[in-house]
Every structure is written in C-alpha cells, then in structure tokens.
Design a protein around this motif. Structure first.
Motif, short mmCIF file in Angstrom:
data_model
loop_
_atom_site.label_atom_id
_atom_site.label_comp_id
_atom_site.label_asym_id
_atom_site.label_seq_id
_atom_site.Cartn_x
_atom_site.Cartn_y
_atom_site.Cartn_z
N LEU A 1 -4.77 15.80 -2.11
CA LEU A 1 -4.54 15.26 -0.77
C LEU A 1 -3.10 15.43 -0.30
CD1 LEU A 1 -7.21 13.88 -1.81
CD2 LEU A 1 -6.64 12.03 -0.24
N ASP B 1 -6.54 3.99 8.73
CA ASP B 1 -7.90 3.57 9.09
C ASP B 1 -8.27 2.30 8.36
OD1 ASP B 1 -8.12 5.76 10.69
OD2 ASP B 1 -9.29 6.96 9.28
N LEU B 2 -8.03 2.33 7.06
CA LEU B 2 -8.40 1.19 6.23
C LEU B 2 -7.66 -0.07 6.68
CD1 LEU B 2 -9.99 0.35 3.71
CD2 LEU B 2 -7.96 0.87 2.34
N PHE B 3 -6.37 0.08 6.92
CA PHE B 3 -5.56 -1.09 7.23
C PHE B 3 -5.91 -1.66 8.62
CE2 PHE B 3 -1.64 -3.46 8.06
CZ PHE B 3 -1.44 -4.05 6.84
N HIS C 1 -3.50 8.87 6.96
CA HIS C 1 -4.60 8.60 7.89
C HIS C 1 -5.65 7.69 7.26
CE1 HIS C 1 -3.64 12.54 10.22
NE2 HIS C 1 -2.79 11.58 10.46
N LEU C 2 -5.97 7.97 6.00
CA LEU C 2 -6.95 7.13 5.29
C LEU C 2 -6.45 5.69 5.21
CD1 LEU C 2 -7.99 9.52 2.37
CD2 LEU C 2 -9.48 8.65 4.19
N PHE C 3 -5.19 5.54 4.84
CA PHE C 3 -4.62 4.20 4.72
C PHE C 3 -4.57 3.50 6.07
CE2 PHE C 3 -2.00 4.78 0.54
CZ PHE C 3 -3.19 4.78 -0.17
N ILE D 1 -3.50 11.22 3.36
CA ILE D 1 -3.41 9.89 2.75
C ILE D 1 -3.03 8.85 3.79
CG2 ILE D 1 -2.21 8.48 1.04
CD1 ILE D 1 -1.84 10.98 -0.64
N TRP E 1 1.72 6.78 -8.09
CA TRP E 1 0.57 7.59 -8.54
C TRP E 1 0.49 8.96 -7.88
CZ3 TRP E 1 -2.46 8.93 -4.48
CH2 TRP E 1 -2.49 8.08 -3.36
N VAL F 1 0.83 -1.20 0.00
CA VAL F 1 0.00 0.00 0.00
C VAL F 1 0.87 1.26 0.00
CG1 VAL F 1 -1.71 1.33 1.26
CG2 VAL F 1 -1.84 -1.16 1.25
#
Lengths: 187, 187
Positions: B167, B178-180, B174-176, B172, B160, B153
């Motif tokens: 962002l 949370d998701l992980f 933080h989003l990753f 980014i 990219w 990830v």
DNA sequence: GATACCCTACCGAACGGTCGGTCGGCAATA
DNA sequence: TATTGCCGACCGACCGTTCGGTAGGGTATC
C-alpha cells in the motif's frame, strides 16, 4: 528479594528511561541490592527484558481470550475487547510501555521468540473485525488495515496517558469505541 | 561532508537502533569519517538528536500549515491534513521515527525546548476537530480525545509501515480517513 | 548437643570493553 | 600565513558481567 520483584522494578525503570539508558546499577539500586547480586536471580540484562515482555504478553493474551471466547455479537465484542485491552494496559503501564516501545532492544535471537507471539495476538484483532464484516455488522474495505488503525489508537494511549489525569481507563475506552464504531461525522 | 549529511545518517541509524544504542562510532562510519571529525560539525550527540527532532518538526509543521490555512470545510480539511501528515511522515520515515520514538532520549534541558513545539503541533489537530464540531459537521463528545485517537492511528503507522509493502501512503491515508470519519459500523 | 556440611542470598573488587568527548597536529586551500 | 577539514591517539567514566568469598540457616552425622 525475589526474581519477580526485580522484574517489576526493571520494568518500571525501562518504561521510564528506556532499556539502553537503564544500567544494571539502576535496577540494583531500586531493589536495594548490589548489582553483582542481581546475577543470582537473572542471567543477563537481556533476559530481564525478555521476561518482562513475556509477562506483559501473557497478561494481555489471558485477558483478551476471556473476551474473545464469548459468543457475543462482533460490535459488542469489539467494545469489550477494547475495554479489556485498555484497562489491562493502563493498570500495568510499566509492563505495557516496555512491551510496546522496547521490544526492538531485544537481541535478535530473543526477537525471533517474541515476534510470533505478538503477531498471533494482533491477528486476534484482525479476525474479530473480519467476523464483523462476514456477519454484515461491520462495513470496511480493508479489515487488516482497520485492525492496524485500532491498535494504533489503543497502543498510542500508553505514550500520553497519566493516571492523575481526569479520565479513567473505562471512560477512555468508551470514547474510543464510540468513535471507532460510529465515526466522527454527524449523521 | 556537510552537517546535513551527518544529521541524515544519524537519523537513519537512530531510527533503526534507537538513540542510546547508536554510538558516535556508528555515525562516523556511516559518513566515512573518523569519530573525532564529527565534532568539527556537531558539538555533541545530544545536539544531533535535537537537530534531527527540530528538522522533523519543522518539516511537518510547514506541510500541515499549508493545509490548515485554507478555508476548506472541516471534513475535507481533515482528509487533506491526514494525507499531508501521513505522506510526509512516510516519505521521511527516519526523521519521523526519531521524532515519535526517541524524544524521550533528549536530556531535560532540550526536552523543555522541544515539548512546547510538539504540543503546539498537536493542538492544531484538536482545533481542527473542534472547528468541525462548532460548524455542526462533526459529532463527538470529547474533541481532545478524538484528536488523541487520530494521532494514535497516524503515529502508530511508523511502527509497522514498510515501503516495500503493497500500500502507498495515499491509499493508507484514504482508508484511515474513511474509517475515522464514517466509523466501522454498517449503516 | 556438638560437628561438619551444604545451600541460598548476597557482596566487594575487578575484568575487558566501549562510551562520548578532547587535543595536538597534518595537509590542502585561499 | 590563516583557515578549514580531518585524523590518530588518547582520556576518564561507566558498562555488563564474573569471580572468590562470606554470613546465616537448615540438616545430617557422630
């Protein structure tokens, strides 16, 4: 000797040494031809790269659309898509490695042809996640970013996976799917 | 003109065109020197690549060890590590891109020097996850594979991310995170 | 059945160009 | 005078690509 055999050999060497580090000599040697003879089957080294990229994309798109077309719940479909993508990639590691790592060696005119196809493919994943959110199955703040995370996990596999390793492609895909859907935290 | 300026320019061009597609001429032009003059500061093109890789590794290791050394709960530490890694990478995109994508252009003797350092770095992540499992905070079947997913990830971001995008690196990360940690599924 | 022709696949040799790298020397500084 | 930083000229090697030519099998013509 056929064009496809040349493409296959080229993909293998490209994936190993990289496009620019591979000479036409290398490819010719792999198919036991003189390098001049290669030009009877292909028109340039760049054309070989483009053809390999096209071949890889076509294979992945075909395999993914089979899964995407089914009326399956988003979470199940995501699992299936991950497995389809990962197994296809790891069964054709040479093609996949070139697709993911060598596209930037394409000359600009060819990139313009290639990138839209790739973007359309990546949008499939984002849409799948968005569907899951719309149907209340997934919970995520930024579907587009989750798609990027997912592709990161899957695509990066090509950089470390070795077929002689202990884990089969299906096993890896299941582990990744569990992780991606459930998260790391204990509940 | 200093050696560091040359390395910086080289990293920028390597990250853009790739190592093999970059000529000493290109680098010389970027620092407004003649190609011959480069050899007053560096001994070979390969040495430049190795130096850039070393520099990138050193930076990341330093930044990560700050986080890893703290006595913090595993989940918080993982969040901090992800943010530290991602912000450092995206602040020095050229270095990071070369580190992640060009290491295979190193000649074998230099690879033998580089890979152990990289492996040691990756083990930091696996250990962090293992700690979380041992302390009952994380739940995962295969910590080593979770580490690979995590690095996938994060590392793939370099392919990219564009700084002009909407962002910030922190967002980014933080989003990753949370998701992980939480997973994609609604609960 | 012999001849002439063409096509596919291939090859040896060479092309112009670029590569990474070397060398001798120049100019400024100390 | 010694050292440092730099440069122009150059090197051999190799690059992708082209070209003229050839071996061999099919095929139409006589």
């Amino acid at each position: 000797m056929t064009r496809d055999e040349i493409l296959e050999a080229a993909a293998q060497i490209f994936s190993q040494k990289g496009f620019h580090a591979t000479s036409m000599q290398d490819i010719a040697q792999a198919v036991r031809l003189q390098k001049a003879s290669l030009y009877h089957h292909v028109s340039s080294k760049q054309e070989i790269l483009l053809a390999v990229l096209d071949q890889a994309m076509a294979m992945l798109i075909a395999r993914m659309q089979q899964v995407m077309a089914q009326p399956t719940p988003p979470d199940v479909k995501l699992r299936q898509a991950m497995e389809a993508y990962l197994t296809t990639m790891l069964e054709h590691r040479d093609l996949a490695a070139v697709l993911l790592l060598e596209h930037r060696s394409l000359q600009p005119e060819f990139q313009a042809r290639h990138f839209p196809r790739r973007d359309r493919f990546e949008r499939l994943w984002r849409d799948l996640i968005q569907d899951g959110v719309d149907q209340g199955v997934f919970d995520c703040r930024d579907p587009s970013m989750s798609g990027r995370a997912l592709l990161g996990v899957l695509n990066w596999t090509i950089t470390w996976y070795r077929p002689e390793g202990a884990l089969a492609a299906e096993t890896i895909s299941h582990l990744f799917a569990d992780l991606f859907l459930q998260g790391l935290l204990k509940r």
